[in-house]
Design a protein around this motif. Structure first.
Motif, mmCIF file in Angstrom:
data_model
loop_
_atom_site.group_PDB
_atom_site.id
_atom_site.type_symbol
_atom_site.label_atom_id
_atom_site.label_comp_id
_atom_site.label_asym_id
_atom_site.label_seq_id
_atom_site.Cartn_x
_atom_site.Cartn_y
_atom_site.Cartn_z
ATOM 1 N N THR A 1 0.922 -1.410 -0.120
ATOM 2 C CA THR A 1 0.192 0.083 -0.123
ATOM 3 C C THR A 1 0.738 1.363 -0.025
ATOM 4 O OG1 THR A 1 -0.342 -0.338 2.390
ATOM 5 C CG2 THR A 1 -2.047 -1.125 1.037
ATOM 6 N N VAL A 2 1.122 1.889 1.164
ATOM 7 C CA VAL A 2 1.744 2.887 1.023
ATOM 8 C C VAL A 2 3.062 2.973 0.624
ATOM 9 C CG1 VAL A 2 0.594 4.115 3.306
ATOM 10 C CG2 VAL A 2 2.573 2.734 3.614
ATOM 11 N N ASP A 3 3.735 3.930 0.146
ATOM 12 C CA ASP A 3 5.013 3.911 -0.631
ATOM 13 C C ASP A 3 6.163 3.956 0.304
ATOM 14 O OD1 ASP A 3 4.822 5.151 -4.337
ATOM 15 O OD2 ASP A 3 3.173 4.798 -2.810
ATOM 16 N N ARG A 4 7.251 3.430 -0.298
ATOM 17 C CA ARG A 4 8.273 3.377 0.501
ATOM 18 C C ARG A 4 8.662 2.352 1.825
ATOM 19 N NH1 ARG A 4 11.394 2.683 -1.736
ATOM 20 N NH2 ARG A 4 13.212 3.190 -0.454
ATOM 21 N N PHE A 5 7.325 1.881 2.345
ATOM 22 C CA PHE A 5 7.346 0.911 3.278
ATOM 23 C C PHE A 5 6.771 -0.332 2.776
ATOM 24 C CE2 PHE A 5 7.189 5.111 5.422
ATOM 25 C CZ PHE A 5 7.764 4.887 6.515
ATOM 26 N N LYS A 6 7.839 -1.341 3.128
ATOM 27 C CA LYS A 6 7.808 -2.745 2.796
ATOM 28 C C LYS A 6 7.277 -3.195 3.948
ATOM 29 C CE LYS A 6 10.400 -6.068 0.266
ATOM 30 N NZ LYS A 6 11.723 -6.318 -0.167
ATOM 31 N N ILE A 7 5.907 -4.195 3.848
ATOM 32 C CA ILE A 7 5.384 -4.437 4.968
ATOM 33 C C ILE A 7 5.015 -5.893 4.849
ATOM 34 C CG2 ILE A 7 3.274 -4.163 6.300
ATOM 35 C CD1 ILE A 7 3.699 -1.007 5.711
ATOM 36 N N GLY A 8 4.847 -6.892 5.997
ATOM 37 C CA GLY A 8 4.160 -8.004 5.847
ATOM 38 C C GLY A 8 4.786 -9.070 6.613
ATOM 39 N N PRO A 9 4.097 -10.191 6.639
ATOM 40 C CA PRO A 9 4.761 -11.400 7.427
ATOM 41 C C PRO A 9 5.609 -12.299 6.215
ATOM 42 C CG PRO A 9 2.273 -11.945 6.575
ATOM 43 C CD PRO A 9 2.785 -10.305 6.209
ATOM 44 N N ASN A 10 6.598 -13.033 6.891
ATOM 45 C CA ASN A 10 7.358 -14.045 6.308
ATOM 46 C C ASN A 10 6.798 -15.505 6.886
ATOM 47 O OD1 ASN A 10 8.964 -15.603 4.686
ATOM 48 N ND2 ASN A 10 10.684 -15.277 6.347
ATOM 49 N N SER A 11 5.581 -16.102 6.395
ATOM 50 C CA SER A 11 5.097 -17.382 6.630
ATOM 51 C C SER A 11 4.658 -17.313 8.012
ATOM 52 C CB SER A 11 6.147 -18.407 6.437
ATOM 53 O OG SER A 11 6.383 -18.483 5.160
ATOM 54 N N MET A 12 4.027 -16.129 8.531
ATOM 55 C CA MET A 12 3.488 -16.151 9.744
ATOM 56 C C MET A 12 2.226 -15.289 10.060
ATOM 57 S SD MET A 12 5.885 -14.265 12.895
ATOM 58 C CE MET A 12 5.461 -14.314 14.669
ATOM 59 N N GLY A 13 1.228 -16.149 9.634
ATOM 60 C CA GLY A 13 -0.255 -15.653 9.515
ATOM 61 C C GLY A 13 -0.519 -14.946 8.396
ATOM 62 N N THR A 14 -1.618 -14.412 8.238
ATOM 63 C CA THR A 14 -1.935 -13.637 7.186
ATOM 64 C C THR A 14 -2.446 -11.944 7.777
ATOM 65 O OG1 THR A 14 -4.292 -14.199 7.084
ATOM 66 C CG2 THR A 14 -2.471 -15.248 5.605
ATOM 67 N N PHE A 15 -2.397 -10.933 6.834
ATOM 68 C CA PHE A 15 -2.492 -9.622 7.363
ATOM 69 C C PHE A 15 -3.220 -8.801 6.471
ATOM 70 C CE2 PHE A 15 0.468 -11.097 10.483
ATOM 71 C CZ PHE A 15 0.061 -10.240 11.443
ATOM 72 N N THR A 16 -4.128 -8.069 6.514
ATOM 73 C CA THR A 16 -4.640 -6.873 5.604
ATOM 74 C C THR A 16 -3.646 -5.688 5.924
ATOM 75 O OG1 THR A 16 -6.278 -6.046 7.330
ATOM 76 C CG2 THR A 16 -7.037 -7.644 5.674
ATOM 77 N N HIS A 17 -3.527 -5.111 4.601
ATOM 78 C CA HIS A 17 -2.636 -3.655 4.631
ATOM 79 C C HIS A 17 -3.604 -2.634 4.484
ATOM 80 C CE1 HIS A 17 1.315 -6.117 4.631
ATOM 81 N NE2 HIS A 17 0.326 -7.052 4.395
ATOM 82 N N THR A 18 -3.652 -1.512 5.098
ATOM 83 C CA THR A 18 -4.424 -0.374 4.615
ATOM 84 C C THR A 18 -3.948 1.022 5.028
ATOM 85 O OG1 THR A 18 -5.634 -0.620 6.545
ATOM 86 C CG2 THR A 18 -6.593 -1.567 5.019
ATOM 87 N N GLN A 19 -4.143 2.068 4.087
ATOM 88 C CA GLN A 19 -3.789 3.297 4.596
ATOM 89 C C GLN A 19 -4.805 3.988 5.162
ATOM 90 O OE1 GLN A 19 -3.973 6.231 1.591
ATOM 91 N NE2 GLN A 19 -1.984 7.334 1.766
ATOM 92 N N GLU A 20 -4.581 4.090 6.491
ATOM 93 C CA GLU A 20 -6.023 4.589 7.271
ATOM 94 C C GLU A 20 -5.964 5.990 7.322
ATOM 95 O OE1 GLU A 20 -8.074 2.636 9.263
ATOM 96 O OE2 GLU A 20 -7.403 1.042 7.681
ATOM 97 N N SER A 21 -7.108 6.854 7.324
ATOM 98 C CA SER A 21 -7.502 8.009 7.682
ATOM 99 C C SER A 21 -7.483 8.376 9.008
ATOM 100 C CB SER A 21 -8.648 8.516 7.033
ATOM 101 O OG SER A 21 -8.699 8.446 5.327
ATOM 102 N N ASP A 22 -6.373 8.093 9.918
ATOM 103 C CA ASP A 22 -6.307 7.969 11.129
ATOM 104 C C ASP A 22 -4.938 8.542 11.692
ATOM 105 O OD1 ASP A 22 -6.617 7.636 13.919
ATOM 106 O OD2 ASP A 22 -6.413 5.483 13.794
ATOM 107 N N GLY A 23 -4.711 9.323 12.546
ATOM 108 C CA GLY A 23 -3.435 9.716 13.062
ATOM 109 C C GLY A 23 -3.344 10.450 14.425
ATOM 110 N N PRO A 24 -2.257 10.589 15.037
ATOM 111 C CA PRO A 24 -2.380 11.500 16.123
ATOM 112 C C PRO A 24 -2.452 13.129 15.582
ATOM 113 C CG PRO A 24 -0.085 10.761 15.566
ATOM 114 C CD PRO A 24 -1.100 10.124 14.481
#
Length: 364
Positions: free
Chosen positions: A49-72
């Motif tokens: 999803t978001v550019d320049r951030f490589k994200i996810g599991p390596n054979s450790m469950g499954t995940f959804t990835h989202t860019q959220e409209s949420d922040g401090p």
């Protein structure tokens, strides 16, 4: 003006976020997401999803990835991983990470490998329902050296601000090139291959067992666990300064050095003008918005066409780059029937498909 006054004004400018060029991280406010704002049920570490951030599991469950409209306060976007398939007992080599990868030539001012190597400070905001200990790490690629520090998420579902300082590394000079300089990593879970040693809290030669705290949480142990991140800054020195907000256009331009997605946005969007070079093939020059880090790989999705001037149009299903360049790759498109006229001007683009896109990828 006195020197004391100059220093006071300088400090005030830093407090107001006025000093530019401090942040070594691109897209730290998670504003740019060229690939899209969501990716469902991912099992692999990649740019989802978001550019320049490589994200996810390596054979450790499954995940959804989202860019959220949420922040401090001060941030409108964040990136979120949420567990959709649990793995409470990971195998030894399993892991879950977020990575930001920085080019070596952009880190030369850190004087790595010299006696005056500079410290850097990592700061970020995190929100998670999984409280406990996490590990942040710098991994230097050219010499395979790393430094890991722990941080804690204390309150479930609450944005927390973290700062971590990594001392300068006096061993192993970094190459001055467009390859990997630093991996900046957040470890959200890891198998015993990464946690069975003694955490390397100062720079050391790579020892996989020393990279992640033995107390590190496992974000994959329960469906619904999530981790959100934004406001990421890496800067020279031992003190975190206010986040350097850059314009969306500036961040997009920086991101496009590594990945660029051309989207048709109209039924017959024009990727480039070209010419038919024989009866089945046309070639055109596409100018990228910025010189990419390296010659990009190419992929596409959707329905495309070669439209010769004079009204003749043919669908195309095979697109590629020929005479690849970091700024101006030649596009080579082919049709299945021999109906083009050699030497005739042609347009290469979408065929009644406003969602068609082409990806140019030069990621680290």
């Amino acid at each position: 003006m006195s020197r004391a006054r100059e220093f006071a004004d300088l400090a005030g400018s830093a407090d107001a976020g006025g000093l530019t060029g401090r942040n070594l991280i691109i897209n730290g406010a998670m504003q740019v997401a060229q690939r899209g704002t969501s990716a469902a049920t991912k099992t692999n570490l990649a740019y989802h999803t978001v550019d320049r951030f490589k994200i996810g599991p390596n054979s450790m469950g499954t995940f959804t990835h989202t860019q959220e409209s949420d922040g401090p306060a001060g941030f409108t976007k964040s990136v979120k991983l949420e567990c959709t398939t649990a793995d409470a007992s990971p195998a030894a080599n399993d892991s879950i990470t977020i990575q930001n990868i920085i080019e070596a030539q952009d880190l030369q001012h850190l004087n790595k490998g010299s006696s005056d190597a500079k410290s850097v400070t990592l700061s970020f905001y995190v929100k998670s329902n999984k409280t406990g200990t996490y590990t942040a790490e710098l991994f230097e690629d050219d010499n395979s050296r790393h430094n890991s520090k722990t941080f804690s998420v204390s309150s479930s579902g609450t944005w927390e601000y973290k700062t971590i300082t990594f001392e300068g590394d006096t061993s192993g000079a970094m190459n001055n090139d467009n390859g990997v300089g630093f991996y900046v990593l957040w470890h959200l879970g890891a198998g015993s291959n990464f946690t069975s040693g003694t955490l390397g809290t100062s720079w050391q030669a790579n020892d996989t067992a020393d990279r992640v705290s033995s107390s590190n949480v496992n974000l994959a142990d329960t469906v619904g666990n999530y981790f959100q991140l934004t406001g990421v800054q890496l800067e020279v020195g031992k003190q975190a300064t206010p986040f350097e907000h850059r314009s969306f256009g500036d961040e997009l331009f920086r991101c496009q050095r590594y990945f660029y997605r051309w989207i048709s946005e109209s039924n017959y969007g024009n990727l480039c003008m070209g010419v038919s070079i024989n009866t089945t093939k046309a070639r055109g020059l596409h100018r990228l918005p910025v010189e990419m880090r390296s010659q990009p790989t190419f992929s596409s999705n959707g329905t495309f066409r070669i439209a010769e001037f004079g009204g003749h149009s043919e669908n195309t299903s095979a697109e590629s780059i020929t005479r690849n360049h970091k700024r101006t790759p030649y596009m080579n498109w082919t049709i299945s029937n021999a109906s083009l006229t050699q030497g005739k001007p042609a347009e290469l683009g979408a065929n009644n498909d406003d969602d068609a896109f082409c990806d140019f990828d030069a990621e680290l």
